[in-house]
Design an enzyme around this catalytic site. Structure first.
Site, PDB file in Angstrom:
ATOM      1  N   ASP A 210       5.855  26.717 -20.937  1.00 41.86           N
ATOM      2  CA  ASP A 210       5.100  26.374 -22.139  1.00 41.86           C
ATOM      3  C   ASP A 210       3.970  27.364 -22.387  1.00 41.86           C
ATOM      4  OD1 ASP A 210       4.533  24.850 -24.392  1.00 41.86           O
ATOM      5  OD2 ASP A 210       4.492  22.958 -23.305  1.00 41.86           O
TER       6      ASP A 210
ATOM      7  N   ASP B 126       8.235  20.720 -31.424  1.00 42.71           N
ATOM      8  CA  ASP B 126       7.740  19.514 -30.773  1.00 42.71           C
ATOM      9  C   ASP B 126       8.085  18.260 -31.563  1.00 42.71           C
ATOM     10  OD1 ASP B 126       6.700  20.593 -28.475  1.00 42.71           O
ATOM     11  OD2 ASP B 126       4.637  20.696 -29.193  1.00 42.71           O
TER      12      ASP B 126
END
Length: 691
Positions: free
Chosen positions: A438, A495
């Site tokens: 990430d 997301d």
């Protein structure tokens, strides 16, 4: 004297010419030319007239337009000496080298000690150009701008499609008209970014998914980039891509990232398929086959890691068809929220007193692969790493924080060594096959060295752990490009697990990305990012359009929901072997409420159509949906895979509701399919086979 070169395959030709030893110009780019085409005549034919109000010769729109040639637009190189004096090189032909489908052209300015090199490739099996510019200097200089090889686009492509977006709304597309002047995008976030996907498509008003011309570009770089789409005052047009302004440090060696480009005469799909195939076949390496059904625990537990709960979740996910379990953020340091512990990559003994082994053993006992989350480039001030090495932080001390975190300086070898050692220790000590990597904030300063350092770390990890897959995530889709995908096997597209938003995001991302690398998950019943409550069938079929996964607490599912998810997951498993190698063809839906695509197998004998009704249509009857890419004279049998989902308000008798349809490719592409009526927020799934 005119020198000419041609990169050519069955689909397209790129013809270059150098006049009098100057930098090469593109004199033709388009449909494949016949063998024996006289290239020198094409070069001569490309010379434009001059008239009143002009200088006596048109400044060349070369692969690197030069200020020294009085070029009236954006130049391809901007550089200064160490004392700040502007450099205006005059490059002249030095040498050429060919090897297979690769062409390297070298030009020099001996007075200034500069060498400009163009590396040009046209890969025949994917018909994608890969173009790169390199600059070498005898002295240390400052380069402010170095474009990848600059390409012209013709006057009849008077529109451009560019990409923007935001968190949870990636890959937004906009059509703009070319107009005199420059359309400049300068992405100074230090990552590919949600708002700045480095792509551009030049086309015209007649270009659709299935018809018309398109010139498509993608800059394969994971740092900030700059693009220029310019119409000169004389009417010529150029497209430039390079690193973001101010990101190149002084030195002697400079290089652009690769610019990938292609011409299509069969609409946007023609270009999209070439990008999809090239990425799948030429760039991504080491991916699992078959692609495993993915489960990620983030939206189930967030930071609240309890071993018994996680075991129960894994057991339920496996029962639903999951084949990989990924432990997300919260397993390390003292990570109870996002304010602490980034950089302390040691298992949290409070949550895992016996380490990760009890959880991993349970996961593997169910036949699942175990994966884990890292955010290596970031650090919290509340961390042992920051307390020991505040000097490792990128940028000034008084910078604005992002998501409660700072960025590590990846250009430093000691930073990369620390990260490698700690990540490697976790991988060596545990049976881990997958990393979710990430990157949750923009950079405080823009430096190409930051991205080069990331690449070096990823390359080192890939060499040490060749069997570990890596997913690129950056608050979802903030770092998706061909540069990061040379080192990873999957991207987290967004997301947003909202299936309606995903339909649009996936549809537009398919202009560049194949299914096999595009993660898509079945989210919670109540979506955490949009607040919408969506039916399990829509969520499941949307995820089944790409690399399928789950990301919710599977214990929330009722019996009917679980049965639906198992059914769709089984369907995906039965079809993934061919679908993960299929071309994604976007369909031109006559109903703006319907997003539709056709996934066509490599051997073109079978396909699946997904037609999502995203909202209520303006008209009451469904409009016929035309297919694409079929054999005109062949017969196809088509059936609804989910015809049992037809609602009661669908009271008529369309053929597909009761059984399969057999029709020619000509009919299916000219007239199209008449689908049953359905409610909004539903998907029809059709399976087709060539007879």
């Amino acid at each position: 004297m005119i020198r000419t070169w041609c990169l050519n395959d069955a689909h397209q030709s790129l013809v270059l010419a150098s006049f009098g030893g100057g930098l090469p110009e593109v004199v033709y780019w388009g449909a494949a030319l016949p063998a024996g085409e006289p290239l020198e005549i094409l070069a001569e034919a490309s010379v434009a007239d001059v008239t009143g109000g002009m200088i006596d010769r048109n400044a060349p729109l070369s692969l690197c337009p030069e200020a020294s040639n009085t070029f009236p637009g954006q130049t391809g190189l901007s550089a200064r000496t160490r004392d700040g004096s502007v450099l205006a090189p005059v490059f002249r032909f030095e040498s050429e080298a060919t090897s297979g489908h690769d062409l390297t052209l070298t030009f020099t300015d001996k007075d200034l000690g500069l060498t400009l090199i163009f590396d040009l490739t046209l890969t025949p099996d994917t018909s994608l150009l890969k173009l790169q510019t390199r600059l070498e200097s005898a002295d240390v200089i400052q380069v402010d701008w170095l474009a990848a090889p600059v390409l012209p686009v013709p006057a009849h492509t008077d529109e451009m499609i560019e990409f923007s977006g935001r968190w949870c709304a990636e890959f937004l597309t906009r059509r703009l008209a070319f107009a005199p002047g420059a359309r400049l995008r300068d992405n100074r976030t230090g990552r590919t970014d949600h708002a700045h996907f480095p792509g551009l498509i030049a086309c015209n008003g007649r270009t659709s998914n299935t018809q018309g011309e398109a010139f498509a570009f993608h800059y394969g770089w994971s740092g900030g980039h700059r693009s220029v789409a310019e119409e000169l005052a004389d009417g010529r047009r150029q497209v430039q891509f390079g690193h973001a302004s101010g990101s190149l440090a002084a030195g002697r060696h400079f290089a652009s990232a690769p610019l990938y480009a292609t011409w299509s005469g069969s609409g946007l799909n023609g270009a999209a398929v070439r990008f999809q195939r090239h990425l799948r076949e030429r760039i991504v390496t080491g991916a699992r086959s078959p692609r495993p059904v993915h489960y990620n625990c983030w939206e189930a537990v967030y930071f609240d890691h309890k071993l018994d709960d996680l075991k129960a979740i894994v057991t339920r996910a496996a029962d639903l068809g999951a084949e990989r379990f990924v432990l997300d953020d919260g397993w390390f340091g003292r990570r109870d929220d996002d304010t602490t512990s980034l950089g302390d990559w040691i298992v949290d003994a409070r949550k895992y007193p016996d380490g990760l082994s009890p959880l991993i053993d349970h996961v593997r006992s169910l036949g699942l692969e175990f994966g884990i989350w890292f955010e290596p480039e970031m650090v919290n001030e509340d961390s042992d790493l920051y307390r020991a090495h505040p000097d490792w932080v990128l940028g000034p001390a008084d910078q604005i924080r992002g998501r409660q975190q700072l960025v590590l300086d990846m250009a430093r070898e000691d930073v990369r060594d620390y990260l490698f050692d700690h990540i490697a220790a976790v991988l060596w000590d545990n049976a881990i096959g997958y990393i979710k990597w990430d990157h949750n904030r923009v950079l405080p300063v823009v430096e190409a060295a930051q991205t080069e350092g990331l690449y070096a770390l990823l390359d080192r990890l890939r060499e040490a752990f060749p069997d570990v897959e890596i997913e690129s995530c950056s608050s979802g889709g903030g770092r998706i490009d061909f540069g990061i995908l040379e080192r990873t096997q999957r991207v987290w597209l967004s997301d947003s697990n909202d299936a309606l938003e995903r339909q649009r995001i996936q549809h537009d991302a398919a202009l560049f990305l194949p299914s096999s690398v595009t993660g898509s998950h079945v989210g919670p019943r109540h979506c955490h990012t949009s607040g919408r409550t969506l039916d399990i069938a829509l969520r499941a079929w949307t995820a089944a359009q790409r690399h399928m996964g789950f990301e919710m607490d599977p214990r929330e599912l009722g019996d009917d929901e679980a049965a639906t998810l198992r059914k769709v997951t089984d369907w995906w498993k039965n079809n993934r072997d061919w679908m993960m190698h299929a071309d994604i063809l976007r369909l031109d839906s006559p109903d703006p409420a319907v997003i539709a695509e056709q996934q066509l197998a490599e051997d073109r004998t079978r396909f699946t159509v997904f037609a999502a009704q995203t909202r209520t249509s303006d008209q009451i009857l469904p409009r016929a949906l035309r297919l694409t890419g079929l054999d005109l004279s062949a017969t196809y049998r088509i059936a609804l895979a989910n015809r049992d989902d037809a609602p009661r308000l669908s009271r008529g008798a369309p053929l597909l509701k009761d059984g399969p349809l057999e029709a020619s490719g000509q009919y299916l592409m000219s007239h199209g399919l008449t689908l049953p009526w359905r409610f909004p927020e539903t998907v029809w799934v059709l399976e087709g086979r060539k007879l």
